[in-house]
Design an enzyme around this catalytic site. Structure first.
Site, PDB file in Angstrom:
ATOM      1  N   SER A 109       3.766   9.749   0.395  1.00 42.52           N
ATOM      2  CA  SER A 109       2.821   8.994  -0.244  1.00 42.52           C
ATOM      3  C   SER A 109       1.662   8.388   0.767  1.00 42.52           C
ATOM      4  O   SER A 109       1.617   8.820   2.005  1.00 42.52           O
ATOM      5  CB  SER A 109       3.720   7.650  -0.758  1.00 42.52           C
ATOM      6  OG  SER A 109       3.846   6.754   0.408  1.00 42.52           O
ATOM      7  N   LYS A 110       0.790   8.067  -0.204  1.00 43.30           N
ATOM      8  CA  LYS A 110      -0.443   7.382   0.614  1.00 43.30           C
ATOM      9  C   LYS A 110      -0.070   6.583   1.596  1.00 43.30           C
ATOM     10  O   LYS A 110      -0.741   6.635   2.682  1.00 43.30           O
ATOM     11  CB  LYS A 110      -1.056   6.934  -0.580  1.00 43.30           C
ATOM     12  CG  LYS A 110      -2.531   5.974  -0.149  1.00 43.30           C
ATOM     13  CD  LYS A 110      -3.731   6.954   0.246  1.00 43.30           C
ATOM     14  CE  LYS A 110      -4.895   6.040   0.311  1.00 43.30           C
ATOM     15  NZ  LYS A 110      -4.710   5.132   1.249  1.00 43.30           N
ATOM     16  N   ARG A 111       1.072   5.659   1.301  1.00 44.82           N
ATOM     17  CA  ARG A 111       1.503   4.699   2.037  1.00 44.82           C
ATOM     18  C   ARG A 111       1.849   5.342   3.429  1.00 44.82           C
ATOM     19  O   ARG A 111       1.582   4.611   4.787  1.00 44.82           O
ATOM     20  CB  ARG A 111       2.477   3.771   1.495  1.00 44.82           C
ATOM     21  CG  ARG A 111       2.869   2.481   1.991  1.00 44.82           C
ATOM     22  CD  ARG A 111       3.958   1.781   1.249  1.00 44.82           C
ATOM     23  NE  ARG A 111       4.828   1.161   2.212  1.00 44.82           N
ATOM     24  CZ  ARG A 111       4.559   0.277   2.862  1.00 44.82           C
ATOM     25  NH1 ARG A 111       3.445  -0.427   2.808  1.00 44.82           N
ATOM     26  NH2 ARG A 111       5.593  -0.342   3.963  1.00 44.82           N
TER      27      ARG A 111
END
Length: 511
Positions: free
Chosen positions: A265-267
């Site tokens: 994910s972006k995270r």
RNA sequence: GGCCGAUUCGUCUAGCGGUUAGGACAUCGCCCUUUCACGGCGGUAACACGGGUUCGAUUCCCGUAUCGGUCACCA
């Protein structure tokens, strides 16, 4: 009957393309090229609520950057235009209507609240699955339960409605996935999916089947997240009467977090300090900037090579591939089944491999630009020499300038450990001798001649060259480590070399 | 939780009944180098578990465990 292989990449323009999406596009592209077929680009923008301005252009830019060429589709054109689903709504409505007419789909008028209530009721009753299906649909508000006159009245009155698939109650649905083999699902696990939304646009399920059929798609290569709904798609092909030309499916493994559980994910990217998007992206709403592989200094060739091997391998020990080589060896049957953890270190290694092979002249403008940005004066010729000297030491072109600080700057301080260990009487003698020889030297100032001048001067002073090289490096760069000294001197030039030697002699403690 | 899928070194993976289980990244050591890096050489390190099938299972089958995905008028 045409046997041309046709595949499509069909992203949704809801934001920047995820790196996993780039890999999906890449696999489609490699397969198409390998088979001598066509690669299409279709924009799946059937969700008006999630539309993000600029996302479509971003997708096309990203594919272009990666070297993935589109033969037909959005931005390129072709015989099946338009390739933007929002512009094809009549087509989906026509097919949905056909399903209604044939009794394979029905109208449903349930509100969101009613659907919620139904799910809650089923969950409370401990039902195996809270879904709109062959059993529950008879308790809902739809054209199966309502009288025809009421259905007509509601529709005439403009009541919002959707069209749902009339999923069979018990039936085995099978599909033969190229990567996974036979997958069997019971139809009771598939619910009465909404095909056409109340805004008149189709859901993914309907749109994708209709378009894939109309556009002559022969192979659907997509992420594993679609595997659970693949049987539904098979059912749709069957109901639409297209089962005999149904494309073959290949569900790709997902990209997973570098560590821990879940998909990438972006995270994770923010946490790990690496990009997750091919190109930098500025959110049009928040103005937030997300980094991109391109802006971080990854070469497209390296990114593609890295991505290609994340979930696929040719069965040989070759690691470095040009796009043409990838095409030549690509095979869907060799795609791994399990998800792959995303390892940015490997991406960096690939980039290193490609950066060191870049021609100096190609690297030079980047080096010059970076140098100037750092406040250094740097000609293109000088940048090219610096690139040649340092490209083998870095993972990214932009790091070349970081490595070159001792070239641009005369030492402002001298490494203490090296000074203590190496700056002795012989060193001073040798540096002085070399300095004097340089002042008298009139020939061409290049690594080769510098080497001779240095060697002669030091030898004549009665000193073994090996003993004082560290000190010489210290005098010239202030550091005990760095790239080839002769080439370093060539790049900084005779005057600056002489000046630095004088500075060292004047600044360093007398032994 | 239901359904679907997956499971080989820390990571990416090769393997498709009999192998000293191979390669790459990372890591460690050595060599090269006047230094660092690059590079070269080498080391550490893996078949999730339990049952079968078989003369023989990493490989085939069934369980278990774990992980992943999916269960929207999102794709």
């Amino acid at each position: 009957m045409s046997t041309e292989i046709r595949v499509r990449f069909a992203p949704s323009p809801t934001g920047p393309l995820h790196i996993g999406g780039v890999r999906t596009a890449l696999y489609n592209y490699l397969f198409a090229r390998k088979m001598g077929g066509k690669m299409l680009l279709r924009i799946e923008d059937t969700d008006q609520n999630r539309f993000v301005p600029g996302a479509e252009a971003y997708i096309m830019d990203a594919l272009r950057w990666a070297g993935i060429e589109i033969d037909e589709g959005q931005g390129t054109g072709g015989p099946h235009a338009p390739y933007r689903q929002s512009e094809r709504r009549e087509i989906y409505q026509r097919e949905a209507q056909r399903l209604i007419d044939e009794g394979k789909a029905y109208y449903a008028f349930d509100t969101a609240e009613e659907l919620d209530a139904m799910r809650q009721r089923l969950e409370a009753a401990n039902a195996p699955a809270a879904q709109y299906n062959a059993i529950t649909r008879m308790q809902m508000r739809n054209s199966l339960t309502l009288k025809p006159e009421e259905v007509k009245a509601r529709m005439d009155a403009g009541d919002p409605y959707v069209i749902r698939l009339k999923t069979p109650r018990k039936e085995e649905v099978r599909l033969n996935d190229i990567i996974r083999g036979w997958v069997t699902v019971h139809s009771s696990a598939i619910d009465d999916k909404v095909l056409l939304k109340s805004d008149g646009l189709p859901t993914y399920h309907l749109a994708n089947i209709v378009d894939d059929h109309l556009m002559g798609i022969t192979h659907v290569i997509r992420g594993e997240e679609w595997l659970p709904s693949a049987p539904l798609h098979v059912l749709l092909y069957r109901y639409l009467g297209w089962e005999d030309t149904m494309p073959q499916f290949a569900h790709l493994p997902l990209l997973l977090k570098p560590e821990g559980n879940g998909k990438l994910s972006k995270r994770d990217a923010d946490l790990g300090g690496f990009p997750i998007f091919p190109l930098q992206w500025t959110d049009p709403n928040t103005g937030q900037v997300a980094r991109g592989f391109r802006e971080d200094g990854y070469l497209p060739e390296a990114t593609v090579n890295f991505l290609a091997l994340l979930g696929w391998n040719p069965g040989t020990e070759q690691e470095l591939f040009t796009m043409d080589e990838l095409i030549a060896s690509f095979d869907l049957a060799q795609v791994h089944k399990a998800g792959a953890r995303f390892d940015i270190q490997k991406a960096q290694w690939f980039n290193h491999q490609y950066v060191k092979e870049q021609p100096d002249a190609v690297l030079a403008p980047t080096v010059q630009q970076q140098a100037q940005a750092a406040g250094y004066d740097c000609s293109l010729a000088k940048a090219e020499k610096i690139a040649a000297l340092l490209k083998g030491r870095v993972n990214f072109a932009r790091e070349i300038v970081d490595e070159a600080t001792t070239i641009f700057n005369a030492p402002t301080h001298y490494d203490e450990a090296v000074t203590t260990a190496k700056w002795n009487a012989d060193a001073v003698k040798a540096v002085t001798a070399f300095h004097d020889a340089l002042v008298a030297y009139e020939g061409e100032f290049v690594a080769d001649t510098i080497k001779h001048t240095l060697s002669d001067a030091v030898t004549q002073a009665g000193i073994k060259q090996g003993k004082i090289m560290q000190a010489m490096r210290l005098a010239l760069t202030g550091s005990g480590a760095g790239p080839d000294l002769m080439l370093t001197m060539e790049i900084i030039g005779k005057d600056e070399t002489v000046r630095r030697l004088e500075q060292a002699l004047a600044t360093l403690p007398k032994p």
